[in-house]
Motif scaffolding. Structure first.
Motif: not given
Length: 271
Positions: A207, A209, A227, A248
């Motif tokens: 992750d 983000r 991500d 992603t």
């Protein structure tokens, strides 16, 4: 930024070599097994993929992320002079084993070309240009000569050069490093990774983000399903098309002008 059209895939000038030469195993990236040298069952007689518009939905995200970096057309049109592997069994045997060699050489060349964009030191630039010219010349060799190329030896020789490029570009270098680290699935939301060394790191499903990756060295980092929503990858070093397309992201992901935003990112909702 320097551009090299010969290092960008042009499928219209290739005989679908990636769909034939390469092996893939049933996994999250590929829906079934395919041996090396055997055409994919989704390959039509016109050498087009019959499920190209639905690759991700059909379980072939690995195909979406794959980038031959121009090796396909180099082998098809230059090394074999436009000969289709389907016309002659001997040509097919040679072409399908030569293609992976040229693919790896083109990958090395792409790193060297990017290095010339970020290096100002004249001495180092001269070294980079010399090595680039030597590897470029190899890709125009005969099939017999190409099969004798020790790609590992060239990677070993180029690696220290790229390390020097990375260190110069990332100054001042942060004290912490994620080089070759296994951070798969880790929560790195909002992390300040500016100028960090992430080369070779396993970042599968990590992750990221809101993470700041400006100036970070991501050479060879595995970004599959990482991500990257709201992450900033402007000026990330050695970021490839394959890495971007394997991850992603969405409209909030910041990329440098050299990278296109993958089409499948538009269907991803921010959170």
């Amino acid at each position: 930024m320097t551009t090299r059209p010969d290092l960008e895939a042009d499928c219209s000038r290739c005989f679908a070599l990636c769909c034939v030469a390469l092996r893939f195993d049933s996994s999250a990236d590929f829906a079934f097994d395919k041996p090396a040298g055997e055409p994919c069952v989704n390959l039509a007689s016109d050498l087009r993929c019959t499920i190209h518009a639905e690759l991700r939905e059909r379980g072939f995200s690995g195909c979406v992320a794959y980038d031959c970096q121009g090796a396909g057309q180099k082998v098809s049109q230059v090394v074999f002079g436009g000969q289709d592997w389907r016309t002659d069994p001997r040509t097919a045997r040679w072409m399908l084993v030569v293609y992976p060699v040229v693919r790896q050489l083109h990958e090395i060349m792409a790193y060297l070309v990017e290095s010339l964009d970020v290096v100002a030191d004249d001495s180092l630039r001269a070294e980079l240009e010399q090595v680039l010219a030597e590897i470029d010349a190899l890709t125009y060799a005969t099939p017999e000569e190409l099969l004798k190329v020790d790609v590992g030896e060239h990677r070993s020789a180029v690696g220290p050069l790229l390390d020097r490029v990375s260190e110069l570009a990332r100054e001042p270098i942060p004290s912490s490093s994620y080089r070759n680290a296994d951070r798969a699935g880790a929560d790195l939301r909002g992390a300040d990774l500016r100028r960090h060394d992430l080369s070779g790191a396993c970042l599968i499903r990590t992750d990221l983000r809101g993470a700041d990756l400006r100036g970070a060295d991501v050479r060879g980092a595995d970004l599959r399903d990482a991500d990257l929503r709201t992450a900033d990858l402007r000026d990330s070093l050695f970021l490839t098309r394959s890495q971007v397309h394997a991850a992603t992201g969405d409209a909030t992901t910041r990329l440098s002008p050299r990278h296109e935003r993958p089409a499948h990112w538009t269907a991803i909702s921010p959170r």
